[in-house]
Design an enzyme around this catalytic site. Structure first.
Site, PDB file in Angstrom:
ATOM      1  N   ASP A 119     -36.847  14.629  20.744  1.00  5.47           N
ATOM      2  CA  ASP A 119     -35.484  14.573  21.275  1.00  5.47           C
ATOM      3  C   ASP A 119     -35.507  15.069  22.717  1.00  5.47           C
ATOM      4  O   ASP A 119     -36.568  15.271  23.301  1.00  5.47           O
ATOM      5  CB  ASP A 119     -34.541  15.401  20.402  1.00  5.47           C
ATOM      6  N   LYS A 176     -36.906   8.205  16.705  1.00  2.00           N
ATOM      7  CA  LYS A 176     -36.681   9.641  16.548  1.00  2.00           C
ATOM      8  C   LYS A 176     -36.069   9.954  15.182  1.00  2.00           C
ATOM      9  O   LYS A 176     -36.538  10.856  14.473  1.00  2.00           O
ATOM     10  CB  LYS A 176     -35.764  10.166  17.654  1.00  2.00           C
TER      11      LYS A 176
END
Length: 215
Positions: A138, A120
């Protein structure tokens, strides 16, 4: 959600916010990388408060190493997991100096090899700092992808791959921001505010909240 429906969903978000940006404050690829790493399980607001003072004294790997782990900790003590993050930030800074001449690499594998950097974080840096069409999933995007039907998946990686296929190519880079902001402020975890969602007609969520609950 059909491909056509997915495109209309994204274009509705685009029309409402033509120039989306990350809410993390940064001045360089390095300060962006540091801020994103610090933001794990912490709000961007809290990170910005911490980095406002941290980056004044340490905005490069060399300056961060000079500050030291205890010095970093003094600035970030109010954010979640601050001890581990202070340690990772120092290790990451040393790795950048040793492996990349103090520069942040524009390469996914190299980024993910740094301390405290996962997929991420790497995707955010590739997208924001280097302009790549990367999708950082996320908790907000994971929830939104599944709730709306835009890109269902059991893992963040599955949602990421679904979004990379469903989002129109010309909107792919900015979609990272549109979806995060939409999940953060509109399609919230506890109560999605469907009554002012610009894409609600394209959303497949069965339990839309079309009116604000009574106070």
């Amino acid at each position: 959600m059909s491909a056509a429906q997915a495109e209309r969903f994204i274009r509705a978000l685009a029309a409402a916010n033509p120039k989306p940006e990350t809410e993390l404050r940064f001045t360089s690829p390095y300060t962006l990388l540091a801020a994103v790493m610090l933001s794990a399980q912490t709000t961007d607001v809290a990170v910005n408060k911490a980095t406002a003072t941290l980056f004044q004294v340490a905005d490069s790997p060399a300056a961060m190493m000079a500050l030291g782990e205890e010095g970093v900790a003094e600035h970030i003590r109010r954010i979640g997991l601050w001890k581990a993050k202070a340690r990772n930030l120092i290790t990451l800074s040393q790795q950048l100096l040793d492996r990349h001449g103090g520069e942040v690499p524009a390469d996914r594998a190299a980024l993910e090899a740094l301390a405290g950097v996962g997929r991420k974080t790497a995707n955010v840096v590739l997208n924001v700092a280097f302009g790549e069409e990367a999708m950082a999933v996320d908790t907000h995007i994971f929830r939104l992808g599944n709730r709306t039907g835009l890109a269902p998946g059991k893992t963040p990686r599955e949602v990421e791959e679904g979004l990379m296929k469903r989002v129109p190519p010309d909107l792919l880079r900015d979609s990272h921001h549109w979806l995060i902001l939409h999940g953060r402020y509109i399609c919230k975890a506890r109560l999605p505010e469907c009554w002012h969602c610009v894409a609600r007609t394209e959303c497949n969520y069965a339990d839309k909240v079309l009116w604000p609950p009574p106070r």
